[in-house]
Write an enzyme that holds these catalytic residues in place. Structure first.
Site, PDB file in Angstrom:
ATOM      1  N   ASP A  48       0.861  -1.181   0.000  1.00  0.00           N
ATOM      2  CA  ASP A  48       0.000   0.000   0.000  1.00  0.00           C
ATOM      3  C   ASP A  48       0.896   1.229   0.000  1.00  0.00           C
ATOM      4  O   ASP A  48       1.212   1.790   1.040  1.00  0.00           O
ATOM      5  CB  ASP A  48      -0.924   0.002   1.216  1.00  0.00           C
ATOM      6  CG  ASP A  48      -1.875   1.190   1.189  1.00  0.00           C
ATOM      7  OD1 ASP A  48      -2.594   1.339   0.191  1.00  0.00           O
ATOM      8  OD2 ASP A  48      -1.879   1.976   2.159  1.00  0.00           O
ATOM      9  N   HIS A  49       1.324   1.622  -1.179  1.00  0.00           N
ATOM     10  CA  HIS A  49       2.199   2.770  -1.330  1.00  0.00           C
ATOM     11  C   HIS A  49       1.409   3.984  -1.811  1.00  0.00           C
ATOM     12  O   HIS A  49       0.513   3.851  -2.648  1.00  0.00           O
ATOM     13  CB  HIS A  49       3.312   2.469  -2.337  1.00  0.00           C
ATOM     14  CG  HIS A  49       4.345   1.526  -1.821  1.00  0.00           C
ATOM     15  ND1 HIS A  49       5.448   1.147  -2.552  1.00  0.00           N
ATOM     16  CD2 HIS A  49       4.450   0.876  -0.627  1.00  0.00           C
ATOM     17  CE1 HIS A  49       6.189   0.304  -1.843  1.00  0.00           C
ATOM     18  NE2 HIS A  49       5.600   0.127  -0.685  1.00  0.00           N
ATOM     19  N   GLY A 117       6.653   2.000   7.922  1.00  0.00           N
ATOM     20  CA  GLY A 117       6.546   3.045   6.914  1.00  0.00           C
ATOM     21  C   GLY A 117       7.856   3.452   6.266  1.00  0.00           C
ATOM     22  O   GLY A 117       8.948   3.136   6.743  1.00  0.00           O
ATOM     23  N   GLU A 118       7.704   4.160   5.151  1.00  0.00           N
ATOM     24  CA  GLU A 118       8.821   4.720   4.393  1.00  0.00           C
ATOM     25  C   GLU A 118       8.530   6.189   4.128  1.00  0.00           C
ATOM     26  O   GLU A 118       7.389   6.569   3.886  1.00  0.00           O
ATOM     27  CB  GLU A 118       8.991   3.990   3.061  1.00  0.00           C
ATOM     28  CG  GLU A 118       9.353   2.525   3.186  1.00  0.00           C
ATOM     29  CD  GLU A 118       9.307   1.813   1.839  1.00  0.00           C
ATOM     30  OE1 GLU A 118      10.251   1.060   1.558  1.00  0.00           O
ATOM     31  OE2 GLU A 118       8.337   2.018   1.094  1.00  0.00           O
ATOM     32  N   THR A 203      11.474  -9.927   3.637  1.00  0.00           N
ATOM     33  CA  THR A 203      11.690 -10.140   2.213  1.00  0.00           C
ATOM     34  C   THR A 203      12.962 -10.935   1.980  1.00  0.00           C
ATOM     35  O   THR A 203      13.877 -10.946   2.812  1.00  0.00           O
ATOM     36  CB  THR A 203      11.782  -8.806   1.454  1.00  0.00           C
ATOM     37  OG1 THR A 203      12.870  -8.038   1.981  1.00  0.00           O
ATOM     38  CG2 THR A 203      10.495  -8.004   1.606  1.00  0.00           C
ATOM     39  N   LYS A 266      18.512   4.334   0.335  1.00  0.00           N
ATOM     40  CA  LYS A 266      17.076   4.586   0.232  1.00  0.00           C
ATOM     41  C   LYS A 266      16.512   5.420   1.366  1.00  0.00           C
ATOM     42  O   LYS A 266      15.498   6.102   1.199  1.00  0.00           O
ATOM     43  CB  LYS A 266      16.320   3.254   0.173  1.00  0.00           C
ATOM     44  CG  LYS A 266      16.541   2.483  -1.106  1.00  0.00           C
ATOM     45  CD  LYS A 266      15.644   1.276  -1.198  1.00  0.00           C
ATOM     46  CE  LYS A 266      16.018   0.184  -0.219  1.00  0.00           C
ATOM     47  NZ  LYS A 266      15.246  -1.058  -0.443  1.00  0.00           N
TER      48      LYS A 266
END
Length: 354
Positions: A48-49, A117-118, A203, A266
């Site tokens: 969900d971005h 989050g990011e 991941t 990132k």
């Protein structure tokens, strides 16, 4: 799916499909999800971005809306977020309401996968400063407490450090509790997953020792909360580029070069254009995060290492632009053998981290 009653019995291994919301539009992605279920996969997960990894050619459908559409096109596949952040651009009470509704529409087959989050997804949507790791973990823990209360109680008055509600009621509350899986890439978040989650998400493509450490942290967190570690599901997104043509398999990875960037590269990047620039500069490394092969047995063997580590839910992320080709070839060539490998897997005992 949750298995948080203290039982040590491990439910069957599930094999699922990662619906790449950053790469495909919502309508096309619904069709891929339906195809994945048709071909026998057990689970459909999506991120969900608010913004994708790439500005040009990228997509970012809202997962809450999209999962409702997928639910109407599927009948048995579990539907999950991997992952959604319920703490910054969403208030936890809104996430609780949305997943209560999904749980009513798709009873017994909804999982809320959450993460801290990011910056790229949270800061542009709100204009607020992106918090540090400690605050994000604290927000995540508090959001879990609040969402579970909203799913189990009426007229919830909640006064937390970050969130509050006043006489709040979620009216669509499914009888089957909605499992919450917590994503973690570091030890403290993994312990949080063990303490309060119904499952853990990570991941693939990293040092196997990292997974042993993270799973040990999950076990430690579970034990500290009086829970048996084997009661938690352990989900891993496996990045696999399988194609009968090896050159095609390698080329397919390039779109996802951002995955090969280091966390240092990132962290703090808020603009898809900047992320795209960084990814393109490292496109030759894109394949390093994927299992890339034209050999079905090689793919089975490499995925099998995650089964041996103790993962219970394998979510396959194929990077190519032709997802129907990936699903047809993988499910025909690899899936039967992978099912057999999962049936005979002998995972290592889950031990707490030293």
């Amino acid at each position: 799916m949750s298995g948080t009653d203290g039982s040590t019995t491990t439910p069957p291994i599930t094999i699922g499909y990662k619906a790449s919301a950053e790469q495909f539009g919502s309508v096309e992605l619904v069709e891929f999800a339906a195809e994945a279920e048709h071909r026998g996969l057990d689970l459909i997960a999506t991120s969900d971005h608010f913004q994708p990894w790439r500005h040009h050619g990228g997509h970012a459908p809202n997962a809450l809306t999209w999962l409702g559409a997928v639910g109407s096109r599927t009948r048995r596949a579990v539907l999950a977020t991997s992952v959604l952040t319920p703490t910054l651009r969403y208030h936890p009470s809104i996430v609780a309401q949305a997943f209560g509704t999904l749980g009513m529409l798709c009873p017994g087959r909804v999982v809320l996968g959450i993460g801290s989050g990011e910056a790229m997804n949270e800061t542009p949507a709100t204009g607020q400063e992106f918090p540090g790791a400690k605050e994000r973990r604290m927000r995540l823990a508090e959001s879990i407490t609040l969402m579970r209360r909203l799913w189990s109680e009426e007229r919830v008055d909640f006064e937390g450090r970050y969130y509050r509600t006043e006489k709040a009621t979620v009216y669509e509350r499914p009888e089957t509790p909605i499992p919450i899986y917590v994503a973690a890439s570091g030890p403290l978040a993994a312990k949080l997953a063990g303490r309060v989650g119904d499952g853990f998400i990570c991941t693939s493509g990293k040092d196997p020792e990292l997974y042993r450490t993270l799973l040990g942290n999950v076990a430690e967190g579970a034990t500290s909360a009086g829970r048996h570690p084997a009661s938690l599901r352990r989900m891993i997104e496996i990045k696999v580029s399988y194609d009968r043509d090896l050159a095609t398999a390698y080329e397919a990875c390039r779109w996802w070069a951002a995955l090969a960037l280091s966390s240092e590269q990132k962290t703090g990047v808020e603009d898809p254009l900047e992320m795209e620039r960084l990814a393109d500069a490292n496109a030759d490394r894109a394949h390093t995060r994927f299992i890339v092969s034209d050999d079905p047995q090689q793919v089975i063997d490499r995925i099998g290492t995650y089964l041996d580590l103790g993962f219970t839910d394998l979510v396959l992320h194929g990077p190519g632009g032709d997802q129907r080709r990936f699903l047809e070839q993988f499910c025909t060539d690899v899936l039967p053998g992978l099912r057999e490998r999962a049936r005979t897997a002998t995972p290592v005992a889950l031990e707490t981290a030293p």
